[in-house]
Design an enzyme around this catalytic site. Sequence first.
Site, mmCIF file in Angstrom:
data_model
loop_
_atom_site.group_PDB
_atom_site.id
_atom_site.type_symbol
_atom_site.label_atom_id
_atom_site.label_comp_id
_atom_site.label_asym_id
_atom_site.label_seq_id
_atom_site.Cartn_x
_atom_site.Cartn_y
_atom_site.Cartn_z
ATOM 1 C CE LYS A 77 -6.668 2.679 10.852
ATOM 2 N NZ LYS A 77 -5.631 1.380 10.753
ATOM 3 C CB ILE A 103 -4.604 -9.613 0.094
ATOM 4 C CG1 ILE A 103 -5.534 -10.635 -0.009
ATOM 5 C CG2 ILE A 103 -4.843 -8.253 -0.660
ATOM 6 C CD1 ILE A 103 -6.895 -10.363 0.682
ATOM 7 N N GLY A 161 0.648 -1.344 0.063
ATOM 8 C CA GLY A 161 -0.015 0.022 -0.077
ATOM 9 C C GLY A 161 0.923 1.236 -0.029
ATOM 10 C CE1 TYR A 186 -8.515 3.777 8.229
ATOM 11 C CE2 TYR A 186 -9.090 6.148 8.928
ATOM 12 C CZ TYR A 186 -8.171 4.882 8.585
ATOM 13 O OH TYR A 186 -6.848 4.933 8.573
ATOM 14 C CG ASP A 196 -7.263 -12.636 3.847
ATOM 15 O OD1 ASP A 196 -7.046 -11.620 4.485
ATOM 16 O OD2 ASP A 196 -8.263 -13.116 3.247
HETATM 17 P P1 NAD Z 1 -3.271 1.323 1.574
HETATM 18 O O1 NAD Z 1 -4.941 1.167 1.282
HETATM 19 O O2 NAD Z 1 -2.660 2.129 0.710
HETATM 20 O O3 NAD Z 1 -2.735 -0.167 1.761
HETATM 21 C C1 NAD Z 1 -3.126 -1.309 2.437
HETATM 22 C C2 NAD Z 1 -2.674 -2.242 1.786
HETATM 23 O O4 NAD Z 1 -3.249 -3.582 2.604
HETATM 24 C C3 NAD Z 1 -2.818 -2.670 0.419
HETATM 25 O O5 NAD Z 1 -1.736 -3.050 -0.255
HETATM 26 C C4 NAD Z 1 -4.009 -4.094 0.373
HETATM 27 O O6 NAD Z 1 -3.805 -4.644 -0.921
HETATM 28 C C5 NAD Z 1 -3.615 -4.482 1.415
HETATM 29 N N1 NAD Z 1 -4.648 -5.311 2.217
HETATM 30 C C6 NAD Z 1 -6.211 -5.183 1.965
HETATM 31 N N2 NAD Z 1 -6.628 -6.027 2.488
HETATM 32 C C7 NAD Z 1 -5.832 -7.019 2.884
HETATM 33 C C8 NAD Z 1 -5.795 -8.329 3.467
HETATM 34 N N3 NAD Z 1 -6.950 -8.871 3.539
HETATM 35 N N4 NAD Z 1 -4.725 -8.873 3.726
HETATM 36 C C9 NAD Z 1 -3.409 -8.501 3.291
HETATM 37 N N5 NAD Z 1 -3.268 -7.221 2.936
HETATM 38 C C10 NAD Z 1 -4.386 -6.654 2.649
HETATM 39 O O7 NAD Z 1 -3.350 2.066 2.965
HETATM 40 P P2 NAD Z 1 -2.012 2.790 3.532
HETATM 41 O O8 NAD Z 1 -2.458 4.202 3.091
HETATM 42 O O9 NAD Z 1 -0.873 2.013 3.150
HETATM 43 O O10 NAD Z 1 -2.506 2.537 5.324
HETATM 44 C C11 NAD Z 1 -1.664 1.626 5.897
HETATM 45 C C12 NAD Z 1 -2.251 1.870 7.306
HETATM 46 O O11 NAD Z 1 -2.298 3.202 7.787
HETATM 47 C C13 NAD Z 1 -3.781 1.431 7.574
HETATM 48 O O12 NAD Z 1 -4.253 0.818 8.742
HETATM 49 C C14 NAD Z 1 -4.513 2.892 7.331
HETATM 50 O O13 NAD Z 1 -5.545 2.852 8.150
HETATM 51 C C15 NAD Z 1 -3.294 3.622 8.444
HETATM 52 N N6 NAD Z 1 -3.508 5.146 7.874
HETATM 53 C C16 NAD Z 1 -2.980 5.562 6.700
HETATM 54 C C17 NAD Z 1 -3.309 6.885 6.306
HETATM 55 C C18 NAD Z 1 -2.857 7.591 5.122
HETATM 56 O O14 NAD Z 1 -2.900 8.713 4.686
HETATM 57 N N7 NAD Z 1 -2.434 6.661 4.189
HETATM 58 C C19 NAD Z 1 -3.491 7.682 7.386
HETATM 59 C C20 NAD Z 1 -3.864 7.220 8.564
HETATM 60 C C21 NAD Z 1 -3.796 6.039 9.010
#
Ligand code: NAD
Length: 317
Positions: free
Chosen positions: A147, A36, A12, A143, A53
């Site tokens: 959290k 995943i 991600g 969400y 997963d």
């Molecule tokens: P993202 O959506 O870019 O990445 C999430 C990753 O998880 C993706 O690559 C997806 O394929 C993978 N995924 C989804 N379902 C899955 C599963 N069942 N098993 C394994 N992998 C799975 O999210 P991100 O921005 O990288 O965020 C990562 C964490 O940080 C999350 O918990 C998010 O809530 C938190 N967060 C992000 C932000 C932001 O601005 N990006 C802000 C606050 C909190």
Amino acid sequence: MSTRVLIIGACGQIGTELTTALRNTYGVSNVVASDIRKSENDIFNHGAFEVLDARDKNAISACVEKYEITDVYLMAALLSATAEERPDFAWDLNMNSLFHVLNLAKDKVIQKVFWPSSIAVFGENSPKKNTPQHTIMEPSTVYGISKLSGERWCEYYHKNHNVDVRSIRYPGLISWKANPGGGTTDYAVEIFHEAIEKGSYTCFLKEDTALPMMFMEDAVRATITIMNAASETVKIRSSYNISSLSFTPKQLATAIQGFIPEFTIDYKPDSRQKIADSWPESIDDTAALNDWNWSPKFDMKRMVSEMISNLRQYEFE
Ligand code: NAD
């Protein structure tokens, strides 16, 4: 015992950059990326990668055993905008993955857990400006509810089962290496791509919606810093406020015009406006500063300059 890391949800927006940073810190052979789905990004062709997963307890246990993992970074989640569309699935993914990992730490199979929280834990009744570490929470989104619940469980496992879990409430993150995954602050990344490709952008938030934001390099550095801090300095085991930037779409557009003068923006708020309206404008991160010496490096000008120069290079390669 040396540190051996598993990142769950590594492909991600955050995981892509965190994987590189953790490999630089602990060595490529000590960092296992998993997701995943496998990303096209070349960084996942170097070093171990597993399709996993996060909802599958047995698959996580098998992977931890196979690679003798000590530390898990659980990044898989459904983000704010997509979680509103799929509440049941969001709850299942966001909560059960956390339990699987916390239970491995409770059973002493792993030593340390990083789990990200978000500014989405705050709600309409929280103070909007300089939102304190401890205050009224009351999140109103699927969400945010997941959290805040996760934070309470992290603290519970720490207090009752001596689990070494560490967490940060990330603000909206701005990066150029990987696209954002369905959050309310995604506009602050999309705007750069469209400014460079088209010279214009239609924003899904109103022009005066101020939100807390951070450049990815600062967020990744905060993550590795809190994970390497001495355990007794990490006094908060729910999640730490961290802060860097706070700006509106209009202010960001003006900053981009400093580099691309012909850039234009218009506004067409959608359902994400309601989510943004329930979140803080800026965050007080004194506790993170005092406890583990957090401070950001990127101001607005440096962040905008870094985004534009890297995306330009990338687009024209
Ligand atoms: P993202 O959506 O870019 O990445 C999430 C990753 O998880 C993706 O690559 C997806 O394929 C993978 N995924 C989804 N379902 C899955 C599963 N069942 N098993 C394994 N992998 C799975 O999210 P991100 O921005 O990288 O965020 C990562 C964490 O940080 C999350 O918990 C998010 O809530 C938190 N967060 C992000 C932000 C932001 O601005 N990006 C802000 C606050 C909190």
